[in-house]
Design a protein around this motif. Structure first.
Motif, PDB file in Angstrom:
ATOM      1  N   UNK A 227      15.071  16.071 -25.648  1.00 32.29           N
ATOM      2  CA  UNK A 227      14.292  16.031 -26.898  1.00 32.29           C
ATOM      3  C   UNK A 227      15.420  16.140 -28.174  1.00 32.29           C
ATOM      4  N   UNK A 228      15.087  15.925 -29.446  1.00 32.25           N
ATOM      5  CA  UNK A 228      16.002  15.965 -30.494  1.00 32.25           C
ATOM      6  C   UNK A 228      16.764  17.242 -30.410  1.00 32.25           C
ATOM      7  N   UNK A 229      17.910  16.972 -31.118  1.00 29.22           N
ATOM      8  CA  UNK A 229      18.879  18.310 -31.108  1.00 29.22           C
ATOM      9  C   UNK A 229      19.326  18.137 -32.557  1.00 29.22           C
ATOM     10  N   UNK A 230      18.932  19.471 -33.374  1.00 29.55           N
ATOM     11  CA  UNK A 230      19.499  19.539 -34.638  1.00 29.55           C
ATOM     12  C   UNK A 230      20.701  20.097 -34.764  1.00 29.55           C
ATOM     13  N   UNK A 231      21.232  20.114 -35.962  1.00 29.11           N
ATOM     14  CA  UNK A 231      22.663  20.781 -36.010  1.00 29.11           C
ATOM     15  C   UNK A 231      22.424  22.358 -36.059  1.00 29.11           C
ATOM     16  N   UNK A 232      21.333  22.969 -36.313  1.00 27.88           N
ATOM     17  CA  UNK A 232      20.973  24.479 -36.257  1.00 27.88           C
ATOM     18  C   UNK A 232      21.171  24.697 -34.773  1.00 27.88           C
ATOM     19  N   UNK A 233      20.571  23.669 -33.781  1.00 28.97           N
ATOM     20  CA  UNK A 233      20.445  24.092 -32.492  1.00 28.97           C
ATOM     21  C   UNK A 233      21.864  24.300 -31.830  1.00 28.97           C
ATOM     22  N   UNK A 234      22.856  23.392 -32.500  1.00 33.55           N
ATOM     23  CA  UNK A 234      24.154  23.826 -31.710  1.00 33.55           C
ATOM     24  C   UNK A 234      24.797  25.101 -32.205  1.00 33.55           C
ATOM     25  N   UNK A 235      24.374  25.601 -32.994  1.00 28.83           N
ATOM     26  CA  UNK A 235      24.777  27.129 -33.249  1.00 28.83           C
ATOM     27  C   UNK A 235      24.339  27.948 -32.529  1.00 28.83           C
ATOM     28  N   UNK A 236      23.222  27.652 -31.846  1.00 28.67           N
ATOM     29  CA  UNK A 236      22.448  28.808 -30.989  1.00 28.67           C
ATOM     30  C   UNK A 236      22.653  28.669 -29.567  1.00 28.67           C
ATOM     31  N   UNK A 237      23.355  27.245 -28.977  1.00 24.40           N
ATOM     32  CA  UNK A 237      23.419  26.924 -27.736  1.00 24.40           C
ATOM     33  C   UNK A 237      24.559  27.852 -26.813  1.00 24.40           C
ATOM     34  N   UNK A 238      24.130  27.786 -25.726  1.00 25.52           N
ATOM     35  CA  UNK A 238      24.996  28.358 -24.768  1.00 25.52           C
ATOM     36  C   UNK A 238      26.173  27.786 -24.384  1.00 25.52           C
ATOM     37  N   UNK A 239      25.889  26.428 -24.080  1.00 26.04           N
ATOM     38  CA  UNK A 239      26.938  25.602 -23.482  1.00 26.04           C
ATOM     39  C   UNK A 239      26.817  24.446 -24.115  1.00 26.04           C
ATOM     40  N   UNK A 240      27.891  23.647 -24.353  1.00 31.76           N
ATOM     41  CA  UNK A 240      27.757  21.968 -24.883  1.00 31.76           C
ATOM     42  C   UNK A 240      28.709  21.479 -23.969  1.00 31.76           C
TER      43      UNK A 240
END
Length: 279
Positions: A227-240
């Motif tokens: 699915x799409x990933x927004x820049x706001x999602x990055x801030x909420x991620x547990x791991x990248x």
């Protein structure tokens, strides 16, 4: 040394200034990893290369069978005596002639190779900080999913990363969604859900991306979605983490003020090496 159209030549061999890959970015390429005289995931690379050539309307020579290209690649790494662990690039470009409109669609190819220090996939950098690159966007189109010799967004993003003491940057598409890193596909873990952007977002149709998706689906505790990933999602991620064929998996440890775990990446890396008998 290089392999130019089936002939092993000194690496100081120079292409014509009328080369279309140089003039117009009229070429496609594959980056490969060799371990113990075997090209990892070669069928996937081969079919992606053939698909890329068809998409950009190159004439595919009848000789371009899987076995032929494999022999051309391995002949070079054996000549260089680096068949135990090597990085290889094969570039296919349309032969010179014409301006934007080519005079012909026939192709030539160049194979280059360099040694790698490790056979196994390992995490190369324990600290890996990234930021968003917003100067230019990747367009949501089929060409963006290919490995072409026109990579100016990635080049300028690499310069931006170096100027700002970053290890890499995250790239956005023309919808301002995050789609990939400079040198690989992007995966994001939120809770028990592993997410990666779909190819329709304009990200590279990565070979290692495919392997990691297959491995992730083997985890009973992990749900996988595209699915799409927004820049706001990055801030909420547990791991990248970033994936590509040469590095395997590179965890991102910091994005701006946010720091990330490194757990699933290590588990996937272990499975990847075990599946390839690289441990």
């Amino acid at each position: 040394m290089i392999n130019f159209n089936g002939v092993i030549l000194d690496s100081d061999f120079q292409l014509s200034v009328n080369n279309r890959s140089f003039l117009y970015g009229d070429g496609v390429f594959e980056t490969l990893k060799i371990v113990d005289n075997t090209i990892l995931f070669f069928e996937d690379h081969y079919f992606r290369l053939m698909a890329s050539m068809r998409i950009v309307r190159m004439e595919i020579p009848l000789s371009f069978t899987l076995e032929f290209l494999e022999s051309q690649i391995l002949s070079l790494v054996n000549q260089l005596a680096i068949e135990n662990s090597a990085r290889v690039r094969i570039t296919v470009y349309r032969n010179e002639g014409g301006y934007y409109a080519p005079n012909q669609n026939s192709v030539s190819y160049v194979v280059q190779a360099a040694p790698l220090s490790d056979k196994t996939y390992t995490i190369e950098k324990s600290n890996f900080e990234v930021d968003l690159y917003k100067d230019f966007a990747v367009t949501k189109q089929l060409l963006s999913t290919l490995k072409t010799t026109n990579k100016m967004v990635h080049v300028t993003a690499s310069i931006f990363a170096k100027e700002n003491q970053l290890e890499s940057c995250l790239l956005v598409n023309d919808s301002k969604n995050v789609i990939e890193a400079i040198s690989g596909n992007l995966f994001m873990l939120m809770g028990n859900t592993l997410i990666t952007p779909p190819i329709s977002e304009g990200c590279l149709n990565g070979i290692m991306r495919k392997q990691i998706i297959t491995l992730a689906k083997q985890f009973e505790t992990i749900d996988f979605v595209e699915r799409e990933i927004s820049p706001f999602d990055i801030q909420k991620a547990d791991e990248l983490f970033i994936t590509n064929v040469i590095q395997g998996i590179q965890p991102i440890t910091k994005y701006r003020k946010k720091e990330f775990e490194i757990k699933l990446a290590l588990q996937l890396l272990e499975k990847l090496n075990a599946g390839l008998n690289l441990e």
